[in-house]
Structures are given as structure tokens and as C-alpha cells.
Scaffold this motif. Structure first.
Motif, PDB file in Angstrom:
ATOM      1  N   PHE A  20      92.224 125.848  -4.662  1.00 18.06           N
ATOM      2  CA  PHE A  20      91.115 126.375  -4.251  1.00 18.06           C
ATOM      3  C   PHE A  20      90.243 125.635  -2.953  1.00 18.06           C
ATOM      4  CE2 PHE A  20      86.249 126.506  -3.448  1.00 18.06           C
ATOM      5  CZ  PHE A  20      86.484 128.214  -3.842  1.00 18.06           C
ATOM      6  N   SER A  21      90.346 124.122  -2.488  1.00 20.27           N
ATOM      7  CA  SER A  21      90.147 123.766  -1.357  1.00 20.27           C
ATOM      8  C   SER A  21      90.822 123.816  -0.442  1.00 20.27           C
ATOM      9  CB  SER A  21      89.361 122.345  -1.606  1.00 20.27           C
ATOM     10  OG  SER A  21      90.492 121.358  -2.704  1.00 20.27           O
ATOM     11  N   THR A  22      92.067 123.763  -0.398  1.00 23.04           N
ATOM     12  CA  THR A  22      92.928 123.611   0.240  1.00 23.04           C
ATOM     13  C   THR A  22      93.382 125.184   0.476  1.00 23.04           C
ATOM     14  OG1 THR A  22      95.132 123.425  -1.256  1.00 23.04           O
ATOM     15  CG2 THR A  22      93.592 121.247  -0.131  1.00 23.04           C
ATOM     16  N   ASN A  23      92.841 126.474   0.100  1.00 24.86           N
ATOM     17  CA  ASN A  23      93.403 127.456   0.385  1.00 24.86           C
ATOM     18  C   ASN A  23      94.722 127.933  -0.019  1.00 24.86           C
ATOM     19  OD1 ASN A  23      90.207 128.451   1.524  1.00 24.86           O
ATOM     20  ND2 ASN A  23      91.216 127.552   3.433  1.00 24.86           N
ATOM     21  N   GLY A  24      95.213 127.392  -1.177  1.00 22.72           N
ATOM     22  CA  GLY A  24      96.367 128.108  -1.873  1.00 22.72           C
ATOM     23  C   GLY A  24      96.950 126.888  -1.306  1.00 22.72           C
ATOM     24  N   ILE A  25      97.323 126.177  -0.257  1.00 20.71           N
ATOM     25  CA  ILE A  25      98.260 125.624   0.220  1.00 20.71           C
ATOM     26  C   ILE A  25      98.588 124.368  -1.034  1.00 20.71           C
ATOM     27  CG2 ILE A  25      98.908 123.553   1.737  1.00 20.71           C
ATOM     28  CD1 ILE A  25      97.187 124.710   3.433  1.00 20.71           C
ATOM     29  N   PHE A  26      97.324 124.047  -2.056  1.00 16.02           N
ATOM     30  CA  PHE A  26      98.288 122.661  -3.003  1.00 16.02           C
ATOM     31  C   PHE A  26      99.296 123.060  -3.857  1.00 16.02           C
ATOM     32  CE2 PHE A  26      97.867 120.677  -6.962  1.00 16.02           C
ATOM     33  CZ  PHE A  26      97.948 119.363  -6.881  1.00 16.02           C
ATOM     34  N   LEU A  27      99.511 124.366  -4.161  1.00 17.21           N
ATOM     35  CA  LEU A  27     100.383 125.013  -5.157  1.00 17.21           C
ATOM     36  C   LEU A  27     101.685 125.508  -4.647  1.00 17.21           C
ATOM     37  CD1 LEU A  27      98.240 126.177  -8.353  1.00 17.21           C
ATOM     38  CD2 LEU A  27      99.734 123.274  -8.376  1.00 17.21           C
ATOM     39  N   ARG A  28     101.722 125.584  -3.370  1.00 16.00           N
ATOM     40  CA  ARG A  28     103.150 126.393  -2.987  1.00 16.00           C
ATOM     41  C   ARG A  28     104.064 125.123  -2.709  1.00 16.00           C
ATOM     42  NH1 ARG A  28     101.565 127.309   3.579  1.00 16.00           N
ATOM     43  NH2 ARG A  28      99.573 129.307   2.873  1.00 16.00           N
ATOM     44  N   PRO A  29     105.383 126.107  -3.499  1.00 13.43           N
ATOM     45  CA  PRO A  29     106.253 125.280  -3.943  1.00 13.43           C
ATOM     46  C   PRO A  29     106.617 124.187  -2.852  1.00 13.43           C
ATOM     47  CG  PRO A  29     106.760 128.228  -4.026  1.00 13.43           C
ATOM     48  CD  PRO A  29     105.487 128.041  -3.451  1.00 13.43           C
ATOM     49  N   LEU A  30     106.868 124.174  -1.775  1.00  9.25           N
ATOM     50  CA  LEU A  30     107.510 123.052  -0.782  1.00  9.25           C
ATOM     51  C   LEU A  30     105.925 121.742  -1.345  1.00  9.25           C
ATOM     52  CD1 LEU A  30     108.600 121.775   0.769  1.00  9.25           C
ATOM     53  CD2 LEU A  30     106.606 122.449   2.556  1.00  9.25           C
ATOM     54  N   ASN A  31     104.709 122.101  -1.454  1.00  5.24           N
ATOM     55  CA  ASN A  31     103.728 121.230  -1.987  1.00  5.24           C
ATOM     56  C   ASN A  31     104.148 120.442  -3.148  1.00  5.24           C
ATOM     57  OD1 ASN A  31     102.238 119.273  -0.873  1.00  5.24           O
ATOM     58  ND2 ASN A  31     100.745 120.364  -2.505  1.00  5.24           N
ATOM     59  N   VAL A  32     104.242 120.836  -3.841  1.00  7.47           N
ATOM     60  CA  VAL A  32     104.309 120.917  -5.377  1.00  7.47           C
ATOM     61  C   VAL A  32     105.795 119.733  -5.121  1.00  7.47           C
ATOM     62  CG1 VAL A  32     105.027 122.138  -7.809  1.00  7.47           C
ATOM     63  CG2 VAL A  32     103.125 122.477  -6.530  1.00  7.47           C
ATOM     64  N   THR A  33     106.690 120.421  -4.542  1.00  8.92           N
ATOM     65  CA  THR A  33     107.892 120.500  -4.923  1.00  8.92           C
ATOM     66  C   THR A  33     107.767 118.201  -4.435  1.00  8.92           C
ATOM     67  OG1 THR A  33     109.048 121.373  -4.496  1.00  8.92           O
ATOM     68  CG2 THR A  33     110.503 119.888  -3.948  1.00  8.92           C
ATOM     69  N   ASN A  34     107.028 118.501  -2.894  1.00  8.44           N
ATOM     70  CA  ASN A  34     106.799 117.342  -2.428  1.00  8.44           C
ATOM     71  C   ASN A  34     105.908 116.398  -3.496  1.00  8.44           C
ATOM     72  OD1 ASN A  34     108.187 117.861  -0.059  1.00  8.44           O
ATOM     73  ND2 ASN A  34     106.461 118.785   0.577  1.00  8.44           N
ATOM     74  N   ILE A  35     105.345 116.197  -4.101  1.00 13.54           N
ATOM     75  CA  ILE A  35     104.113 115.561  -4.796  1.00 13.54           C
ATOM     76  C   ILE A  35     105.727 115.067  -6.301  1.00 13.54           C
ATOM     77  CG2 ILE A  35     103.250 115.707  -7.423  1.00 13.54           C
ATOM     78  CD1 ILE A  35     101.452 117.717  -5.845  1.00 13.54           C
TER      79      ILE A  35
END
Length: 397
Positions: free
Chosen positions: A40-55
């Protein structure tokens, strides 16, 4: 002997009491809440596929360390040297593959053997000479950090072979036609969901046949459904990017093996028995020294594997590699429910704790929070987790 170990594990291990279940599910709930807040606080960036893969790519080496560290902590010990051992292994890998053109597979095997020898060296002093693990591994942290600097000569050695880099940055090949979604990721998600569902149902039926109290069948159905939703959602997110990272397969295999070993094999019962009461375990016939020794050998191998994966992702070996890895691994175990006094903890708990730390790091970075505040917040999270464990023990007493 095995029967006595089972009795001690039931009274001291992670399966005892309702408080253990409460804490386990509270950590899962906490993980979901943190993820939702950052989404919510990142306006949907957190669960974007690229970010999840990076995690996954950025934290897999810590999760591997957490698995080994969990077993050490269950025994009632600690290992402060894993970060330095990981850096030392990366330096050896650089000398083998870059400076001497040793084949990738052979170099990986040699590095894992070196990790085993490091673990055996430290395990000998801890198990047989009875030097406290804190002192032995603190010495190891200094020794192997120094040896890393010696091997590298204060330089950074870079550009590993592509075959080695695939260990951390590669992805499983897609069996689809390139329609935009990675079919392999979706298929593997379905297979994992079906397998976990089967294990949950069969475990439920087995407990019921033994007369063990179990929740209503509707609760089991809800658990299986939620598990399938989580796994398939995760698979779908990965499928929207590049699919399943190679390192995720390695991590998944390690989680499955060590979860089985600690919950279904004799060695697991011995670990919890020794951590719960070492003298009682020894009197029951368990070879406590041998178990302790091999636990540190195992930790050395996993530290070496962690170092290889981190080095492959960085594509370079540096003297600064592995800095504070041990603290992240220890924090993951305690946040995931391990007890500082030993005898309590689960592999999945350590993984959940590691994911909480990874999500906090990633989410705060996306929000632009400085490293200084990130360290402070992580410290408070660790303190809260250990305080929660202490309060639970007081209530149980």
C-alpha cells in the motif's frame, strides 16, 4: 534411546504446547501484514514481479545460512563465523575459477569440502574440547576474515564464468511458447500445491488414526485452500517476470530436506533432545558430542554454499563480502521462533523470520528510508521477537 529422545523432544521441542502454534501462525500473520503495508505504502511497487524476484535473489544466501543456524541454535550454541566463512569460500572460488581456470563444478565441490573442513575444525573444539561456541566461532570470524584478505591480497577479483553465475542469477527454462507467462513457474506452483495439500491431508489422517486430537475437517480444508492460494499467487507473480530462479530451486530443496530431517529423522529428535537437556540426552544414550560436531560441519557446508551463491550474484569476490551475514541469520532464527536457550525452533520458522527481515529491508529501501534507520528498525524487530519468546516462557511457567 530413540524413545527417550522422542519424549524429550515432545517436552522441549517446537511441537510442544499451544504457545508454539500461536507463535508460528502469528509470525505468518505478521509477514502478511508487513507485505500488505509495504504494498500500500509503495503504491503497488512492492509486489511487482521484478521486485518479488529481486527479494529472492538478494536474500537467498541469508535464508540458506538461517537453515544451518537454526540447527546450531536448537543445540543451544551460536555461530558467529558464518559470514567470514562465506567470504573465505568466495575468495577460494575466485582463485580456483578465475586465476586457475578450474572447471565450475569441480570448484564448487572443492569449496563445499573446504566449508565442511572449517565446520569440522570448529566443531572439534566445541564438541570435544568443550570450548564455548561463542569463543570458537568468534575466533573463526577473525581468522577467516583475515585469510580472505590474504587470499585476495586486498583486491577485488571479478568476472566469474557464466556457468557459475547461473547458480544465482539464472532461471529455469520455460516450457511454454512465450505467451507472456512463464508456464514452468505455473506448473511447478501447481505441483508444489498438490504435494503440500497431500502431505497436510495425510498427516491429518495419520494423527486422527492414532487418536491424537485434531481440529475439525473444515479447518483442514481452509488451511489447504489458503496454502494453495498463497503458493499459486506466488507462482503467478514469478511467471509474470522470468519464472523460477535457479537459486529458489536450491533453497526449496534445502528447506524440504532439513524440514524432513528435523521433524521425521532421528537426528532431528537428537537435536531437540540435546538442546532441551544435554545431560538427560547423554544419559539416554545419545552421542551428544558427535551430534554437535556434525551440526557444525553441516553449518560449514551451508556457509560455503551461501558464500558461493552470494559471490555468483555479485560476480566478484571481495574482502567485504559476508559482512553481518551472521547477524541476519541469527535474527531470522529468533524472529522465526527459536529460543536463545536452545531446544526450540523450526526450519520453516527460520525461513519466515528471514523473509520478514528481507521484506523489511526491501520495503524500507523502496520508501527511501536510510540505511541507518533500517538498522535501527531491524534491531527493534529482533528485540521484540526475543522479548515475545521470553514472555511466552514466563506464561508457560
Amino acid at each position: 534411546m530413540e524413545a527417550n529422545a522422542k519424549k524429550i523432544q515432545k517436552s522441549q521441542g517446537p511441537q510442544s504446547g499451544g504457545l508454539g502454534w500461536v507463535k508460528q501462525y502469528s509470525m505468518i500473520f505478521f509477514l502478511i501484514i508487513i507485505g500488505a503495508v509495504f504494498q500500500f505504502s509503495t503504491n503497488g511497487i512492492f509486489l511487482r514481479p521484478l521486485n518479488v524476484t529481486n527479494i529472492i535473489l538478494q536474500n537467498s544466501h541469508i535464508l540458506i545460512l538461517a537453515i544451518g543456524m537454526l540447527m546450531v541454535i536448537v543445540l543451544g550454541h551460536i555461530d558467529l563465523s558464518v559470514g567470514s566463512v562465506a567470504a573465505f569460500t568466495g575468495a577460494v572460488a575466485a582463485l580456483l575459477m578465475i586465476n586457475n581456470n578450474v572447471p565450475t563444478v569441480l570448484a564448487i565441490v572443492l569449496c563445499l569440502l573446504i566449508g565442511a573442513l572449517v565446520g569440522a575444525w570448529q566443531g572439534y573444539w566445541i564438541a570435544y574440547v568443550k570450548v564455548p561456541a561463542f569463543i570458537v566461532t568468534l575466533a573463526g570470524m577473525l581468522v577467516f576474515r583475515g585469510l580472505t584478505i590474504v587470499l585476495l591480497g586486498g583486491r577485488t577479483i571479478a568476472s566469474f564464468p557464466d556457468t557459475f553465475r547461473l547458480l544465482s542469477s539464472g532461471f529455469v527454462a520455460d516450457i511454454g511458447s512465450g505467451s507472456g507467462l512463464n508456464v514452468t513457474a505455473l506448473v511447478m506452483g501447481g505441483v508444489v500445491s498438490a504435494l503440500l495439500g497431500f502431505l497436510m491431508v495425510s498427516g491429518y489422517a495419520k494423527k486422527k488414526s492414532y487418536g491424537i486430537s485434531v481440529p475439525p475437517a473444515g479447518v483442514l480444508g481452509l488451511k489447504v485452500t489458503l496454502m494453495a492460494i498463497i503458493v499459486m499467487s506466488f507462482s503467478y507473480i514469478l511467471a509474470m517476470h522470468a519464472g523460477i530462479p535457479n537459486v529458489l530451486l536450491i533453497l526449496g530443496a534445502l528447506i524440504a530436506f532439513y524440514h524432513f530431517a528435523t521433524t521425521r529423522m532421528k537426528v532431528g529428535r537428537y537435536l531437540y533432545a540435546i538442546g532441551g537437556n544435554e545431560k538427560a540426552a547423554a544419559l539416554s544414550g545419545i552421542k551428544t558430542k558427535a551430534v554437535t560436531f556434525w551440526t557444525f560441519v553441516n553449518m560449514g557446508v551451508l556457509a560455503a554454499l551461501s558464500g558461493l551463491i552470494f559471490t555468483a550474484r555479485l560476480n566478484a569476490s571481495t574482502a567485504a563480502a559476508g559482512d553481518l551475514f551472521e547477524l541476519d541469520a541469527i535474527a531470522a532464527c529468533f524472529i522465526g521462533g527459536a529460543s536463545a536457550s536452545g531446544g526450540v525452533g523450526k526450519v520453516m520458522g527460520a525461513i519466515i523470520g528471514g523473509l520478514i527481515m528481507a521484506i523489511i529491508n526491501n520495503g524500507m529501501s523502496l520508501l527511501g528510508i536510510g540505511v541507518d534507520w533500517q538498522q535501527a528498525i531491524k534491531g527493534l524487530v529482533l528485540l521484540a521477537a526475543v522479548a515475545f519468546d521470553v514472555m511466552n516462557k514466563k506464561k508457560a511457567a
